[in-house]
Design an enzyme around this catalytic site. Structure first.
Site, short mmCIF file in Angstrom:
data_model
loop_
_atom_site.label_atom_id
_atom_site.label_comp_id
_atom_site.label_asym_id
_atom_site.label_seq_id
_atom_site.Cartn_x
_atom_site.Cartn_y
_atom_site.Cartn_z
N HIS A 198 -5.92 -6.06 -2.99
CA HIS A 198 -6.74 -5.90 -1.99
C HIS A 198 -7.05 -7.40 -1.36
O HIS A 198 -7.74 -7.41 -0.08
CB HIS A 198 -8.07 -5.39 -2.15
N TRP B 268 -10.44 -8.50 3.58
CA TRP B 268 -11.00 -8.82 2.42
C TRP B 268 -11.28 -10.25 2.35
O TRP B 268 -12.09 -10.50 1.63
CB TRP B 268 -10.30 -8.38 0.96
N HIS C 264 0.74 4.23 -2.78
CA HIS C 264 0.41 5.68 -2.33
C HIS C 264 1.43 6.63 -2.52
O HIS C 264 1.29 7.68 -3.39
CB HIS C 264 -0.02 5.86 -0.95
N ARG D 182 1.00 -1.16 -0.05
CA ARG D 182 -0.10 -0.05 0.05
C ARG D 182 0.74 1.35 0.21
O ARG D 182 0.65 2.04 -0.58
CB ARG D 182 -0.88 -0.08 1.21
#
Ligand code: HEM
Length: 335
Positions: A215, A231, A91, A87
């Site tokens: 995810h 998830w 980002h 992640r």
């Protein structure tokens, strides 16, 4: 082995936080338009590998990251740091805008305002502080290179595909190259919103769906995004479980928190509205179906799209060839 690129650069000392970085601002390496002449394009970012650095140097850093990951497998309900690192690299890169070639991973600006305090970046500092000891051990490595390389390790060390990666990002230590806030998508978005965000970065529908399959890893945290839960049950294992699960049945979660979905079967797993958008839009959904059926296809598409994401906006010289790192497991088997 010979040096990755012959061009030398005096890479500024990477620092773990913004106030420290500001003190080093006199050493900032810049590649602005003026340096390459008017008309050469806008926001040009050329990769320069620190002098004398070879594949082995980067494999060694990869190993340091991978070893640290392996020492903290219990972190966050057993998710480990795979998802955090994946992640953080996303980002760091997702601020890219194809229209003016601004943003992206090159300058390592996530430690500066407004990126630093962008609500969507909440929680990413966990990955960066995890990496700070590795940054200290390797002062020649830029933040952008460290964060993206850690994203590669995050995928590969939990059984994901090989991600081709190239070095040579240069730190901005002034914060002037930080991207404007609002360039990272929010979980509330519908299909149109998701498509527009990824198109801004230069991704088509196929690449968008492939990327969001990440995810499968990690989870949402109420204290970070306001969403809650993993998830699925492969949160430390890179599989196409996200797509298989998305194909099942989901209902709105009945709670006081943000709008999210939970699975009919167990009520244990979650989807963001922006994840459900991949099911609701017919063009997105066709890729969801393909990836749910064919993990090899998803691995291939994810590897290409993630590599592209980490390199958005950067020009790499001919002699800076993509590197492919061996996992710790592969290295252990070959000895
Ligand atoms: C529409 C696009 C996307 C949205 C709206 C979105 C949103 C979110 C949100 C809200 C979280 C939870 C943060 C938290 O509470 O800790 C999250 C986590 C995560 N995202 Fe995304 N994301 C998107 C795309 C992506 C992409 C493209 C990747 C990677 C290629 C990615 C990788 C991850 C990972 C691995 C986590 C788990 C992190 C952890 O375990 O702490 N996401 N995302």
């Amino acid at each position: 082995m010979s040096s990755i690129a012959s061009s030398a650069v005096n890479t500024p000392n990477p620092t773990a936080n913004s106030s420290e970085a500001k003190r080093h601002n006199s050493t900032t390496a810049t590649t602005d338009n003026a340096a390459f002449g008017a008309g050469a394009g806008i926001n040009i970012k050329r990769a320069k590998v620190p002098e004398g650095k070879t594949f082995e140097d980067y494999q060694r850093v990869y190993n340091e990251i991978a070893t640290k990951i392996s020492q903290h497998l219990d972190y966050d309900h057993g998710d480990g740091y795979f998802g955090q690192l994946v992640r953080n690299a996303w980002h760091a890169s997702a601020t890219y805008a194809v229209a003016d070639n601004s943003g992206g991973s090159y300058y390592g600006t996530m430690i500066f305002e407004p990126e630093e305090f962008d609500f969507q970046n909440k929680g990413t500092a966990i990955a960066r502080s995890f990496l700070s000891s590795i940054q200290v051990q390797n002062p020649w490595l830029s933040r952008g290179d460290l964060w993206t390389l850690a994203g590669v390790a995050g995928v590969q060390e939990c059984n994901g595909p090989k991600i081709k990666w190239r070095p040579g990002r240069l730190d901005d230590n002034t914060g002037t190259k930080a991207a404007p806030a609002g360039r990272i998508p929010d979980g509330e978005g519908d299909a149109r919103y998701v498509r527009d965000f990824f198109a801004r970065m230069g991704f088509n529908d196929r690449e968008t769906v492939a990327l969001i399959g990440a995810h499968v890893l990690g989870r949402c945290h109420t204290h970070i995004s306001g969403y809650d839960g993993p998830w699925g049950d492969d949160s430390n294992n890179f599989t196409n479980d996200f797509f298989e699960r998305l194909m099942g049945n989901w209902h709105l979660k009945n709670w006081e928190g943000r709008k999210q979905y939970e699975d009919d079967e167990t009520n244990l797993y979650m989807m963001l509205p922006s994840d459900m958008a991949l099911k609701e839009d017919s063009n997105f959904f066709k890729y969801v179906q393909e990836y749910a059926k064919d993990v090899d296809l998803w691995f291939k598409d994810f590897a290409a799209a993630y590599s592209k994401l980490l390199e958005r906006g950067i020009e790499f010289p001919e002699d800076n060839k993509p590197l492919e790192f061996k996992t710790l497991h592969e290295q252990a088997e070959s000895t």
